[in-house]
Design a protein around this motif. Structure first.
Motif, PDB file in Angstrom:
ATOM      1  N   ASP A  65       0.830  -1.203   0.000  1.00  0.00           N
ATOM      2  CA  ASP A  65       0.000   0.000   0.000  1.00  0.00           C
ATOM      3  C   ASP A  65       0.868   1.258   0.000  1.00  0.00           C
ATOM      4  O   ASP A  65       0.565   2.246  -0.680  1.00  0.00           O
ATOM      5  N   ARG A  66       1.941   1.227   0.764  1.00  0.00           N
ATOM      6  CA  ARG A  66       2.857   2.360   0.805  1.00  0.00           C
ATOM      7  C   ARG A  66       3.528   2.555  -0.544  1.00  0.00           C
ATOM      8  O   ARG A  66       3.676   3.680  -1.027  1.00  0.00           O
ATOM      9  N   LEU A  67       3.926   1.468  -1.175  1.00  0.00           N
ATOM     10  CA  LEU A  67       4.534   1.547  -2.506  1.00  0.00           C
ATOM     11  C   LEU A  67       3.573   2.187  -3.498  1.00  0.00           C
ATOM     12  O   LEU A  67       3.952   3.074  -4.270  1.00  0.00           O
ATOM     13  N   LEU A  68       2.321   1.775  -3.471  1.00  0.00           N
ATOM     14  CA  LEU A  68       1.344   2.305  -4.425  1.00  0.00           C
ATOM     15  C   LEU A  68       1.079   3.780  -4.188  1.00  0.00           C
ATOM     16  O   LEU A  68       0.956   4.555  -5.146  1.00  0.00           O
ATOM     17  N   SER A  69       0.987   4.198  -2.933  1.00  0.00           N
ATOM     18  CA  SER A  69       0.712   5.607  -2.648  1.00  0.00           C
ATOM     19  C   SER A  69       1.876   6.491  -3.082  1.00  0.00           C
ATOM     20  O   SER A  69       1.675   7.625  -3.530  1.00  0.00           O
ATOM     21  N   LEU A  88       3.238   0.216 -13.108  1.00  0.00           N
ATOM     22  CA  LEU A  88       4.087  -0.343 -12.062  1.00  0.00           C
ATOM     23  C   LEU A  88       3.742  -1.818 -11.933  1.00  0.00           C
ATOM     24  O   LEU A  88       2.562  -2.177 -11.776  1.00  0.00           O
ATOM     25  N   TYR A  89       4.757  -2.691 -12.002  1.00  0.00           N
ATOM     26  CA  TYR A  89       4.556  -4.138 -11.924  1.00  0.00           C
ATOM     27  C   TYR A  89       5.266  -4.706 -10.709  1.00  0.00           C
ATOM     28  O   TYR A  89       6.350  -4.270 -10.331  1.00  0.00           O
ATOM     29  N   ALA A 100      -0.351  -0.634 -10.520  1.00  0.00           N
ATOM     30  CA  ALA A 100      -0.708   0.784 -10.635  1.00  0.00           C
ATOM     31  C   ALA A 100      -0.445   1.215 -12.068  1.00  0.00           C
ATOM     32  O   ALA A 100       0.416   0.657 -12.749  1.00  0.00           O
ATOM     33  N   ALA A 101      -1.193   2.220 -12.536  1.00  0.00           N
ATOM     34  CA  ALA A 101      -1.025   2.665 -13.919  1.00  0.00           C
ATOM     35  C   ALA A 101      -1.504   4.105 -14.064  1.00  0.00           C
ATOM     36  O   ALA A 101      -2.347   4.583 -13.296  1.00  0.00           O
ATOM     37  N   SER A 190       7.368   1.121 -15.816  1.00  0.00           N
ATOM     38  CA  SER A 190       7.417   0.969 -17.265  1.00  0.00           C
ATOM     39  C   SER A 190       6.664   2.095 -17.963  1.00  0.00           C
ATOM     40  O   SER A 190       5.722   2.662 -17.408  1.00  0.00           O
ATOM     41  N   VAL A 191       7.089   2.380 -19.189  1.00  0.00           N
ATOM     42  CA  VAL A 191       6.247   3.103 -20.138  1.00  0.00           C
ATOM     43  C   VAL A 191       6.107   2.203 -21.351  1.00  0.00           C
ATOM     44  O   VAL A 191       7.043   1.492 -21.728  1.00  0.00           O
TER      45      VAL A 191
END
Length: 224
Positions: A65-69, A88-89, A100-101, A190-191
């Motif tokens: 959750d911290r990574l995503l925020s 984000l993978y 996340a994207a 990634s892009v």
């Protein structure tokens, strides 16, 4: 837990495990080998027992959750800077999951919905998530993959990966590692987009921006 605690200070031989834990030699060996099967314990090049990669994976999942925020606003900035969709993978067993994207709002784009499970055998994010694994996992992961050990060595050296039509025909991507303690890749930024825009050398266009985004996320994770 006694075995894992004994390994917290570094690699240990079976004799050291016996001495530190107070367990009998057969019991210490049986427990260490059982933990090794579950990747909670590993062995170094000298055959000593060490803490295994599964512990870091569990720690990373606990901090998801911290990574995503932290990552989400960085992905938005990356999308706006490159004009391409950003993702984000994280690795989960034999697949990588888009956690996340930030999608390009219009025009031709590579859409990867959050929650999508993609193979670990193709794509620049798969290269990133495999490149910093231990040698046994790399060897297993290369079976049937679209890239080889030489490619992963290049990825580790330059700290970014690119792919052109590996995962999906007509799609190119560039990825870089989000790193945790010890420098291991815990996620990949990634892009991605059509080859017509990213060309057959997408790293030339976007590697610097993707690496910078991944480094910002990594630094925030260490500081927060």
């Amino acid at each position: 837990m006694a075995v894992l605690s004994a390994l917290e200070s570094g690699p240990a031989s079976l004799s050291r495990l016996v001495r530190v834990t107070g367990l009998s030699r057969p019991t210490a060996h049986r427990l260490a080998v059982a933990l090794e099967r579950h990747r909670m314990v590993a062995r170094d090049s000298q055959g000593n027992f060490t803490l295994g990669p599964r512990l870091e994976e569990l720690s990373g999942a606990g901090g998801a959750d911290r990574l995503l925020s932290i990552a989400q606003p960085v992905l938005v900035q990356l999308r706006d800077l490159t004009g391409e969709s950003a993702q984000l993978y994280r690795r989960q067993d034999d697949v990588r999951v888009c956690v996340a994207a930030a999608e390009r709002s219009s025009g031709l784009r590579d859409t990867v919905p959050v929650g999508s499970e993609l193979p670990m055998t193709a794509g620049s994010a798969a290269q990133i998530l495999l490149a910093w694994e231990d040698s046994d996992r790399i060897r297993r992961g290369l079976r049937g993959s679209h890239f080889d050990a030489t490619t992963l060595a290049q990825v580790r050296r330059r700290r970014w990966a690119q792919s052109v039509g590996e995962r999906e025909q007509g799609v190119a991507s560039v990825s870089a590692p989000v790193t945790g303690p010890g420098g291991k890749a815990i996620a990949a930024v990634s892009v991605s987009g059509p080859i017509e825009r990213l060309t057959r050398s997408p790293g030339r266009l976007h590697a610097q921006a993707v690496v910078s985004a991944a480094e910002r996320i990594s630094e925030r994770l260490r500081l927060d």
